[in-house]
Design a protein around this motif. Structure first.
Motif, PDB file in Angstrom:
ATOM      1  N   ASP A 127       0.960  -1.194   0.039  1.00 30.67           N
ATOM      2  CA  ASP A 127       0.036   0.029  -0.175  1.00 30.67           C
ATOM      3  C   ASP A 127       0.871   1.224   0.137  1.00 30.67           C
ATOM      4  O   ASP A 127       0.551   2.217  -0.534  1.00 30.67           O
ATOM      5  CB  ASP A 127      -0.776   0.086   1.239  1.00 30.67           C
ATOM      6  CG  ASP A 127      -2.238  -0.696   0.954  1.00 30.67           C
ATOM      7  OD1 ASP A 127      -2.436  -0.975  -0.197  1.00 30.67           O
ATOM      8  OD2 ASP A 127      -3.144  -0.728   2.029  1.00 30.67           O
ATOM      9  N   GLN A 128       2.019   1.269   0.805  1.00 31.88           N
ATOM     10  CA  GLN A 128       2.946   2.532   0.953  1.00 31.88           C
ATOM     11  C   GLN A 128       3.324   2.797  -0.670  1.00 31.88           C
ATOM     12  O   GLN A 128       3.388   3.963  -0.645  1.00 31.88           O
ATOM     13  CB  GLN A 128       3.707   2.360   2.023  1.00 31.88           C
ATOM     14  CG  GLN A 128       4.605   3.579   2.190  1.00 31.88           C
ATOM     15  CD  GLN A 128       3.595   4.809   2.649  1.00 31.88           C
ATOM     16  OE1 GLN A 128       2.809   4.685   3.726  1.00 31.88           O
ATOM     17  NE2 GLN A 128       3.508   6.098   1.899  1.00 31.88           N
ATOM     18  N   ALA A 129       3.679   1.857  -1.255  1.00 32.02           N
ATOM     19  CA  ALA A 129       4.390   2.093  -2.485  1.00 32.02           C
ATOM     20  C   ALA A 129       3.264   2.854  -3.389  1.00 32.02           C
ATOM     21  O   ALA A 129       3.333   3.545  -4.225  1.00 32.02           O
ATOM     22  CB  ALA A 129       4.914   0.902  -3.181  1.00 32.02           C
ATOM     23  N   ALA A 130       1.850   2.111  -3.241  1.00 28.75           N
ATOM     24  CA  ALA A 130       0.925   2.489  -4.175  1.00 28.75           C
ATOM     25  C   ALA A 130       0.596   4.002  -3.832  1.00 28.75           C
ATOM     26  O   ALA A 130       0.457   4.710  -4.772  1.00 28.75           O
ATOM     27  CB  ALA A 130      -0.230   1.756  -3.877  1.00 28.75           C
ATOM     28  N   VAL A 131       0.643   4.394  -2.554  1.00 27.29           N
ATOM     29  CA  VAL A 131       0.194   5.749  -2.024  1.00 27.29           C
ATOM     30  C   VAL A 131       1.347   6.584  -2.786  1.00 27.29           C
ATOM     31  O   VAL A 131       0.749   7.722  -3.321  1.00 27.29           O
ATOM     32  CB  VAL A 131      -0.008   5.961  -0.526  1.00 27.29           C
ATOM     33  CG1 VAL A 131       0.013   7.384  -0.057  1.00 27.29           C
ATOM     34  CG2 VAL A 131      -1.225   5.062  -0.058  1.00 27.29           C
ATOM     35  N   ASN A 132       2.758   6.255  -2.565  1.00 24.16           N
ATOM     36  CA  ASN A 132       3.859   7.187  -3.111  1.00 24.16           C
ATOM     37  C   ASN A 132       3.304   7.238  -4.731  1.00 24.16           C
ATOM     38  O   ASN A 132       3.607   8.630  -5.280  1.00 24.16           O
ATOM     39  CB  ASN A 132       5.025   6.487  -3.047  1.00 24.16           C
ATOM     40  CG  ASN A 132       5.363   6.650  -1.389  1.00 24.16           C
ATOM     41  OD1 ASN A 132       4.790   7.156  -0.565  1.00 24.16           O
ATOM     42  ND2 ASN A 132       6.330   5.495  -1.080  1.00 24.16           N
ATOM     43  N   GLU A 133       2.903   6.317  -5.278  1.00 27.70           N
ATOM     44  CA  GLU A 133       2.820   6.380  -6.649  1.00 27.70           C
ATOM     45  C   GLU A 133       1.748   7.413  -7.106  1.00 27.70           C
ATOM     46  O   GLU A 133       1.909   8.241  -8.124  1.00 27.70           O
ATOM     47  CB  GLU A 133       2.790   4.994  -7.357  1.00 27.70           C
ATOM     48  CG  GLU A 133       2.232   4.913  -8.883  1.00 27.70           C
ATOM     49  CD  GLU A 133       3.186   5.551  -9.809  1.00 27.70           C
ATOM     50  OE1 GLU A 133       4.518   5.735  -9.323  1.00 27.70           O
ATOM     51  OE2 GLU A 133       2.882   5.789 -10.920  1.00 27.70           O
ATOM     52  N   VAL A 134       0.563   7.154  -6.490  1.00 27.06           N
ATOM     53  CA  VAL A 134      -0.559   7.749  -6.807  1.00 27.06           C
ATOM     54  C   VAL A 134      -0.394   9.295  -6.265  1.00 27.06           C
ATOM     55  O   VAL A 134      -0.734  10.346  -7.021  1.00 27.06           O
ATOM     56  CB  VAL A 134      -1.939   7.348  -6.004  1.00 27.06           C
ATOM     57  CG1 VAL A 134      -3.106   8.360  -6.291  1.00 27.06           C
ATOM     58  CG2 VAL A 134      -2.212   5.823  -6.666  1.00 27.06           C
ATOM     59  N   THR A 135       0.309   9.438  -5.169  1.00 26.50           N
ATOM     60  CA  THR A 135       0.740  10.927  -4.971  1.00 26.50           C
ATOM     61  C   THR A 135       1.581  11.419  -6.066  1.00 26.50           C
ATOM     62  O   THR A 135       1.399  12.764  -6.399  1.00 26.50           O
ATOM     63  CB  THR A 135       1.532  10.960  -3.565  1.00 26.50           C
ATOM     64  OG1 THR A 135       0.673  10.216  -2.532  1.00 26.50           O
ATOM     65  CG2 THR A 135       1.762  12.379  -2.885  1.00 26.50           C
ATOM     66  N   THR A 136       2.534  10.869  -6.781  1.00 23.10           N
ATOM     67  CA  THR A 136       3.393  11.576  -7.617  1.00 23.10           C
ATOM     68  C   THR A 136       2.439  11.689  -8.879  1.00 23.10           C
ATOM     69  O   THR A 136       2.703  12.747  -9.384  1.00 23.10           O
ATOM     70  CB  THR A 136       4.331  10.206  -7.916  1.00 23.10           C
ATOM     71  OG1 THR A 136       5.232   9.863  -6.840  1.00 23.10           O
ATOM     72  CG2 THR A 136       5.198  10.932  -9.101  1.00 23.10           C
TER      73      THR A 136
END
Lengths: 145, 201
Positions: free
Chosen positions: B115-124
């Motif tokens: 999830d954290q990697a997904a949040v980082n990607e969506v934030t970017t």
């Protein structure tokens, strides 16, 4: 003692049973274990084949029944085996799955499972196909290494 | 003098041969799915047997068959509780179960560990100004899991000095997150026995 080691060394594939089905249930495949091969064709849509690579193992275990049913669209294999040996027999078995073209599905998917049969004991083995493309199955039985 | 030289050479050759044997173990590839009975500890074949049994049981359970005939339910996996005295990578067990279930094409899974990697990607995608707003993924669109897989593994060990007997029990449950009902449950039992020889090895 050397003789036993030699026999164990050459039974790698052991007993191998091949079942082909087109959605039909079948039963009644039996062998004395001394025959080299046996083909039973109870109807035109299903066939069974027994391949014995190791007569020594085949003389101790008998395949009583082979059945295929469907749970939803997944093939479920049912195999009945009986020990014809008078003491405990440690073997292992593995299901192999094939699609309608005879191509193996998920070749590394199913593990070898342990099976202990006490003298004259019968047991039922069951396996579920890894996905709906499976139309045929094969069960391999060999000695525990 | 010549005889002494020959003796020294022979001793040297012998030493090289011996050390060569000792330092070069025989390495070969083995069958990954074969049964291994090195000890009564939890082994790769135990893991494979458990995963296979659990998946087979879930796939033929009539209420689950009924659901999967209509749609592909979304599942999530909780960490399996290890109640044994051994270190068992329970995530590896659930990974195997999840992989087999996904391969059937009948289930979909949510993986919270990424999830954290997904949040980082969506934030970017949302904030960096690099991504076209029309194609950028929106927050709050993910699908929630309907079911959660929970379970535990326990062991009972007995040892009298000559015979060591270990019994493993793996239990897996499928809980409906809406109703709280356990829709399915299965157990796999494994017994392993080791006998010490009176003589020899």
């Amino acid at each position: 003692m050397k003789n036993i080691i030699t026999i164990r060394g050459c039974i790698y594939l052991g007993l191998l049973v091949f079942v082909s089905t087109a959605g039909m249930s079948l039963s009644g495949c039996g062998t004395s274990g001394t025959m080299a091969s046996l083909t039973v064709q109870p109807n035109n849509q299903a066939s069974t084949r027994l391949i014995i690579n190791n007569p020594f193992l085949a003389s101790k275990i008998r395949v009583d029944s082979l059945q295929a049913s469907f749970s939803g669209d997944l093939l479920v294999a049912h195999v009945g085996v009986t020990s014809t040996h008078n003491s405990a027999l440690d073997v292992q078995y593995k299901f192999r799955w094939y699609d309608s073209q005879g191509i193996e599905v998920a070749p590394d998917g199913a593990p070898w499972q342990p099976l202990t049969l006490y003298g004259g004991e019968s047991k039922g083995l069951q396996g579920v196909a890894p996905n709906p493309t499976v139309k045929e199955f094969k069960i391999e039985i060999r000695y525990t290494q | 003098m010549q005889e002494k030289f020959v003796k020294t050479a022979l001793v040297g050759l012998f030493a090289v041969t011996i050390s060569g044997c000792a330092s070069a173990p025989v390495v070969k590839y083995g069958e990954a799915t074969s049964m291994q009975t090195v000890s009564t500890d939890f082994s790769s074949s135990d893991l494979q047997q458990i995963a296979s049994t659990m998946v087979d049981s879930l796939l033929v359970f009539p209420p689950i068959v009924e659901v999967t005939n209509q749609r592909r339910p979304v599942l999530t996996v909780d960490q399996i509780k290890n109640k044994t005295m051994q270190h068992i990578d329970t995530e590896s067990v659930t990974d195997s179960i999840r992989t087999k279930l996904i391969q059937t094409g009948k289930f979909r899974f949510i993986d919270r560990t990424t999830d954290q990697a997904a949040v980082n990607e969506v934030t970017t995608q949302q904030d960096s100004g690099l991504v076209d707003k029309n194609t950028a993924v929106q927050f709050g669109k993910q699908i929630g899991a309907e079911y959660i897989l929970t379970g535990n593994i326990s062991e009972i060990e007995q040892d009298n000095g000559k015979v060591s007997d270990v019994y493993y029990k793996f239990t897996l449950n499928l809980k409906n997150l809406t109703t709280g009902i356990l829709e399915w449950s299965a157990e796999k039992e494994i017994r392993k026995t080791a006998m010490r020889r009176t003589f020899g090895g």
